[in-house]
Design an enzyme around this catalytic site. Structure first.
Site, PDB file in Angstrom:
ATOM      1  N   SER A  27       0.820  -1.214   0.000  1.00  0.00           N
ATOM      2  CA  SER A  27       0.000   0.000   0.000  1.00  0.00           C
ATOM      3  C   SER A  27       0.854   1.265   0.000  1.00  0.00           C
ATOM      4  O   SER A  27       0.327   2.380  -0.015  1.00  0.00           O
ATOM      5  CB  SER A  27      -0.926   0.012   1.220  1.00  0.00           C
ATOM      6  OG  SER A  27      -0.177  -0.163   2.403  1.00  0.00           O
ATOM      7  N   ASN A 114      -2.056  -2.367  13.107  1.00  0.00           N
ATOM      8  CA  ASN A 114      -3.517  -2.224  13.066  1.00  0.00           C
ATOM      9  C   ASN A 114      -3.995  -0.970  13.808  1.00  0.00           C
ATOM     10  O   ASN A 114      -4.817  -0.212  13.290  1.00  0.00           O
ATOM     11  CB  ASN A 114      -4.188  -3.468  13.643  1.00  0.00           C
ATOM     12  CG  ASN A 114      -3.897  -4.694  12.800  1.00  0.00           C
ATOM     13  OD1 ASN A 114      -3.308  -4.586  11.724  1.00  0.00           O
ATOM     14  ND2 ASN A 114      -4.289  -5.864  13.281  1.00  0.00           N
ATOM     15  N   THR A 159     -40.598  25.963  -9.998  1.00  0.00           N
ATOM     16  CA  THR A 159     -40.875  24.593  -9.547  1.00  0.00           C
ATOM     17  C   THR A 159     -41.087  23.804 -10.833  1.00  0.00           C
ATOM     18  O   THR A 159     -41.595  24.349 -11.821  1.00  0.00           O
ATOM     19  CB  THR A 159     -42.141  24.508  -8.653  1.00  0.00           C
ATOM     20  OG1 THR A 159     -43.250  24.974  -9.407  1.00  0.00           O
ATOM     21  CG2 THR A 159     -41.993  25.345  -7.381  1.00  0.00           C
ATOM     22  N   HIS A 160     -40.671  22.571 -10.836  1.00  0.00           N
ATOM     23  CA  HIS A 160     -40.714  21.732 -12.054  1.00  0.00           C
ATOM     24  C   HIS A 160     -39.971  22.397 -13.214  1.00  0.00           C
ATOM     25  O   HIS A 160     -40.299  22.164 -14.374  1.00  0.00           O
ATOM     26  CB  HIS A 160     -42.151  21.431 -12.477  1.00  0.00           C
ATOM     27  CG  HIS A 160     -43.020  20.971 -11.346  1.00  0.00           C
ATOM     28  ND1 HIS A 160     -43.112  19.647 -10.984  1.00  0.00           N
ATOM     29  CD2 HIS A 160     -43.781  21.659 -10.463  1.00  0.00           C
ATOM     30  CE1 HIS A 160     -43.934  19.534  -9.926  1.00  0.00           C
ATOM     31  NE2 HIS A 160     -44.335  20.754  -9.589  1.00  0.00           N
ATOM     32  N   SER A 281     -15.264  25.619 -28.361  1.00  0.00           N
ATOM     33  CA  SER A 281     -15.314  24.346 -29.075  1.00  0.00           C
ATOM     34  C   SER A 281     -14.307  24.399 -30.208  1.00  0.00           C
ATOM     35  O   SER A 281     -14.100  25.444 -30.816  1.00  0.00           O
ATOM     36  CB  SER A 281     -16.719  24.135 -29.633  1.00  0.00           C
ATOM     37  OG  SER A 281     -16.674  23.227 -30.705  1.00  0.00           O
ATOM     38  N   ASN A 289     -18.556  26.967 -23.454  1.00  0.00           N
ATOM     39  CA  ASN A 289     -19.066  25.847 -22.655  1.00  0.00           C
ATOM     40  C   ASN A 289     -18.690  25.964 -21.182  1.00  0.00           C
ATOM     41  O   ASN A 289     -17.539  26.227 -20.861  1.00  0.00           O
ATOM     42  CB  ASN A 289     -18.509  24.520 -23.190  1.00  0.00           C
ATOM     43  CG  ASN A 289     -18.956  24.258 -24.618  1.00  0.00           C
ATOM     44  OD1 ASN A 289     -20.057  24.637 -25.005  1.00  0.00           O
ATOM     45  ND2 ASN A 289     -18.089  23.627 -25.394  1.00  0.00           N
ATOM     46  N   GLU A 294     -19.846  21.823 -15.139  1.00  0.00           N
ATOM     47  CA  GLU A 294     -20.146  20.471 -15.642  1.00  0.00           C
ATOM     48  C   GLU A 294     -19.273  19.436 -14.944  1.00  0.00           C
ATOM     49  O   GLU A 294     -19.728  18.352 -14.575  1.00  0.00           O
ATOM     50  CB  GLU A 294     -19.934  20.406 -17.163  1.00  0.00           C
ATOM     51  CG  GLU A 294     -21.026  21.088 -17.940  1.00  0.00           C
ATOM     52  CD  GLU A 294     -20.708  21.243 -19.420  1.00  0.00           C
ATOM     53  OE1 GLU A 294     -21.641  21.499 -20.186  1.00  0.00           O
ATOM     54  OE2 GLU A 294     -19.530  21.113 -19.819  1.00  0.00           O
ATOM     55  N   TYR A 321      -9.504  -6.560  12.767  1.00  0.00           N
ATOM     56  CA  TYR A 321      -8.877  -6.013  11.555  1.00  0.00           C
ATOM     57  C   TYR A 321      -8.800  -7.058  10.450  1.00  0.00           C
ATOM     58  O   TYR A 321      -8.481  -8.224  10.683  1.00  0.00           O
ATOM     59  CB  TYR A 321      -7.462  -5.509  11.860  1.00  0.00           C
ATOM     60  CG  TYR A 321      -6.749  -5.029  10.606  1.00  0.00           C
ATOM     61  CD1 TYR A 321      -6.904  -3.719  10.173  1.00  0.00           C
ATOM     62  CD2 TYR A 321      -5.981  -5.899   9.838  1.00  0.00           C
ATOM     63  CE1 TYR A 321      -6.285  -3.292   9.011  1.00  0.00           C
ATOM     64  CE2 TYR A 321      -5.361  -5.473   8.672  1.00  0.00           C
ATOM     65  CZ  TYR A 321      -5.523  -4.169   8.253  1.00  0.00           C
ATOM     66  OH  TYR A 321      -4.927  -3.747   7.097  1.00  0.00           O
ATOM     67  N   GLN A 326      -7.286  -1.989   4.140  1.00  0.00           N
ATOM     68  CA  GLN A 326      -6.260  -1.241   3.421  1.00  0.00           C
ATOM     69  C   GLN A 326      -6.884  -0.484   2.246  1.00  0.00           C
ATOM     70  O   GLN A 326      -6.357   0.529   1.794  1.00  0.00           O
ATOM     71  CB  GLN A 326      -5.180  -2.209   2.933  1.00  0.00           C
ATOM     72  CG  GLN A 326      -4.025  -1.536   2.232  1.00  0.00           C
ATOM     73  CD  GLN A 326      -2.831  -2.462   2.129  1.00  0.00           C
ATOM     74  OE1 GLN A 326      -2.181  -2.755   3.111  1.00  0.00           O
ATOM     75  NE2 GLN A 326      -2.564  -2.948   0.936  1.00  0.00           N
ATOM     76  N   LYS A 329      -8.197   3.616   1.938  1.00  0.00           N
ATOM     77  CA  LYS A 329      -7.440   4.857   1.758  1.00  0.00           C
ATOM     78  C   LYS A 329      -7.693   5.565   0.441  1.00  0.00           C
ATOM     79  O   LYS A 329      -7.928   6.777   0.416  1.00  0.00           O
ATOM     80  CB  LYS A 329      -5.953   4.584   1.934  1.00  0.00           C
ATOM     81  CG  LYS A 329      -5.626   4.351   3.381  1.00  0.00           C
ATOM     82  CD  LYS A 329      -4.256   3.786   3.602  1.00  0.00           C
ATOM     83  CE  LYS A 329      -4.245   2.994   4.880  1.00  0.00           C
ATOM     84  NZ  LYS A 329      -5.132   1.809   4.891  1.00  0.00           N
TER      85      LYS A 329
HETATM   86  N1  ARG Z   1      -1.258  -1.177   5.256  1.00  0.00           N
HETATM   87  C1  ARG Z   1      -2.153  -1.698   6.238  1.00  0.00           C
HETATM   88  C2  ARG Z   1      -3.522  -0.996   6.122  1.00  0.00           C
HETATM   89  O1  ARG Z   1      -3.592  -0.014   5.512  1.00  0.00           O
HETATM   90  C3  ARG Z   1      -1.616  -1.500   7.595  1.00  0.00           C
HETATM   91  C4  ARG Z   1      -2.083  -2.477   8.604  1.00  0.00           C
HETATM   92  C5  ARG Z   1      -1.581  -3.814   8.264  1.00  0.00           C
HETATM   93  N2  ARG Z   1      -1.864  -4.746   9.255  1.00  0.00           N
HETATM   94  C6  ARG Z   1      -1.748  -6.066   9.051  1.00  0.00           C
HETATM   95  N3  ARG Z   1      -1.994  -6.839  10.020  1.00  0.00           N
HETATM   96  N4  ARG Z   1      -1.390  -6.533   7.886  1.00  0.00           N
HETATM   97  O2  ARG Z   1      -4.530  -1.439   6.661  1.00  0.00           O
END
Ligand code: ARG
Length: 462
Positions: A27, A114, A159-160, A281, A289, A294, A321, A326, A329
């Site tokens: 990650s 975690n 309205t509408h 355009s 535009n 938009e 967990y 992961q 994010k």
């Molecule tokens: N990169 C992991 C996440 O974003 C961190 C935690 C990982 N924990 C584990 N037990 N593999 O969740």
């Protein structure tokens, strides 16, 4: 990204992790964005370990010093991130250990990635929410300025998407100020639940070290600790809640954008927008535009998608967990980035809106926008509302056959629809008369719009 030494847990495995798996599970490509907050959390954790006697003064000093160097390297983009080290946490920890030796290895005492990652996200999100609140307020200010300049600019209310009753442009714009003020309330409220400390939950069950979680919470300015270790490491409801609040903000901005697109269309011609927010355009020379509104509309779908992604991510997870988390994010990061950029650009765009009052007034006239006022006039003279409605419907039909506005009908013509109509009718048939009569809190009378602006400004300052 650099390939480096074996993974921290590789002792248990007899074969190297396949390259594909390594890339799939890593990650660091995206979570390196959390680096500053990861370091903040680690320093608070180390200070706590030292305070409770688990980490020596010398180790704490080395960690503090090493983290300072790492932070400087990250900021100056001299830090070398490695896919082999999987995520932001292990990249930083490994570098720390390279720099200071065993003290670096002691940092992870009494914690797990975690509770570490849950803490990082919360610290990061809290920071971003504070910026977003300021941006939403700035947009409210831009809208208030526009409203203030148009407290008595007559426009048709719809309205509408059909002309309904006269309103002022200021009143219309204030509707968005209200939406945004609820949006800010939601962010402020979400922040309370973001601002709780997971650290100390360790992997899932807590830790056998004599930790002081309240101390860490104070160090990191969290309002309180998360009270259940399993919940602390696993739930991402705070992220979902934030994304829901973000989706609502985007939805409000999307509605505003849709109106800008309509108002800019020559058939409406209610406003003009600075060229910087539009494009031409490549083939049709006459075009201007409204790309920015938009795109705001389009990007709303993307944020709504992130909300669904996060809800779906969570729904099947058993405690505690799971690696699924992961995946929280990227949707969260993109939500923040999209919303931040959108709030900024919309505020700027609204400051460049040029209002065309004549076109707005023309549209009021063409749409029989004062028909309700004529009905109300008859009611005040004693006619039941349903009968008044019927009489005015006939008057509107007659006027449209004559291709006239209601106020252009003569006294004699108007009199044929009800004997109750007298000369005083003409004051209610003008847009100004209609506006002035809606003189109560929340109404469109210019007097009320002015007061609403004062209230909104006070709320912004307070
Ligand atoms: N990169 C992991 C996440 O974003 C961190 C935690 C990982 N924990 C584990 N037990 N593999 O969740």
């Amino acid at each position: 990204m650099q390939d480096a030494s074996p993974k921290a847990w590789s002792g248990r495995f007899s074969e190297p992790v396949a390259e594909l798996v390594k890339r799939y599970t890593a990650s660091v490509f995206f979570d390196k964005r959390l680096a500053e907050f990861d370091i903040q959390g680690s320093l608070a954790h180390a200070q706590m370990l030292n305070k409770v006697g688990v980490l020596s003064d010398a180790d704490l000093a080395a960690i503090t010093d090493g983290m300072g160097k790492i932070l400087a390297d990250i900021r100056s983009e001299n830090f070398v991130w490695s896919v082999d080290l999987e995520d932001v946490h292990m990249n930083i920890e490994k570098r720390l250990t390279d720099l200071i030796g065993d003290a670096g290895k002691r940092l992870h005492t009494g914690r797990s990635r975690n509770d570490q990652v849950a803490t990082d996200i919360r610290l990061w999100l809290r920071h971003e929410i504070d910026i977003l609140i300021e941006l939403a307020r700035d947009l409210q200010e831009a809208l208030l300025d526009l409203a203030e300049a148009n407290v008595d600019t007559v426009m048709p209310g719809f309205t509408h998407l059909q002309v309904a009753q006269p309103i002022t442009f200021g009143h219309h714009i204030l509707a968005y100020v209200e939406m945004l003020s609820r949006d800010v309330e939601r962010l402020v409220d979400t922040r309370k639940r973001v601002n709780r400390l997971p650290l100390g939950a360790a992997a899932l069950a807590g830790t056998s070290y004599p930790i002081d979680r309240e101390y860490v919470a104070r160090q990191l300015s969290f309002d309180e600790v998360c009270f259940n270790s399993l919940d602390a490491v696993s739930d991402r409801d705070f992220a979902i809640e934030f994304t829901a609040a973000a989706a609502l903000i985007m939805t409000h901005l999307s509605r505003l954008s849709e109106e800008l697109v309509l108002w800019m269309n020559p058939r409406f011609g209610f406003i003009d927008m600075s060229d910087g927010y539009c494009t031409g355009s490549s083939i049709m020379p006459q075009k201007k535009n409204p790309d920015v509104p938009e795109l705001v509309r389009g990007k709303t779908g993307r944020v709504n998608g992130h909300l669904v992604a996060l809800l779906t991510l969570m729904k099947g997870q058993p405690l505690a967990y799971n690696k699924d988390n992961q995946e929280d994010k990227e949707p969260l990061f993109d939500t923040v980035d999209t919303l931040t950029a959108t709030l900024r650009i919309v505020a700027d765009m609204m400051r460049g809106v040029v209002v065309k009052p004549e076109a707005m007034r023309r549209a009021v006239k063409q749409g029989y926008a004062t028909a309700t006022d004529l009905a109300d006039y008859l009611v005040k003279k004693g006619l039941p509302f349903r009968d008044a409605h019927e009489a005015v419907a006939l008057a509107v039909r007659y006027a449209s056959e004559q291709r006239k506005d209601l106020e252009e009908l003569s006294m004699v013509e108007l009199g044929t629809f009800s004997p109750l109509i007298g000369m005083d009718v003409f004051t209610v048939l003008t847009p100004e008369g209609a506006l002035a009569s809606r003189d109560h809190i929340g109404g469109t009378a210019p007097r009320q719009v002015k007061m609403a602006i004062i209230r909104a400004r006070a709320r912004l300052e307070g």
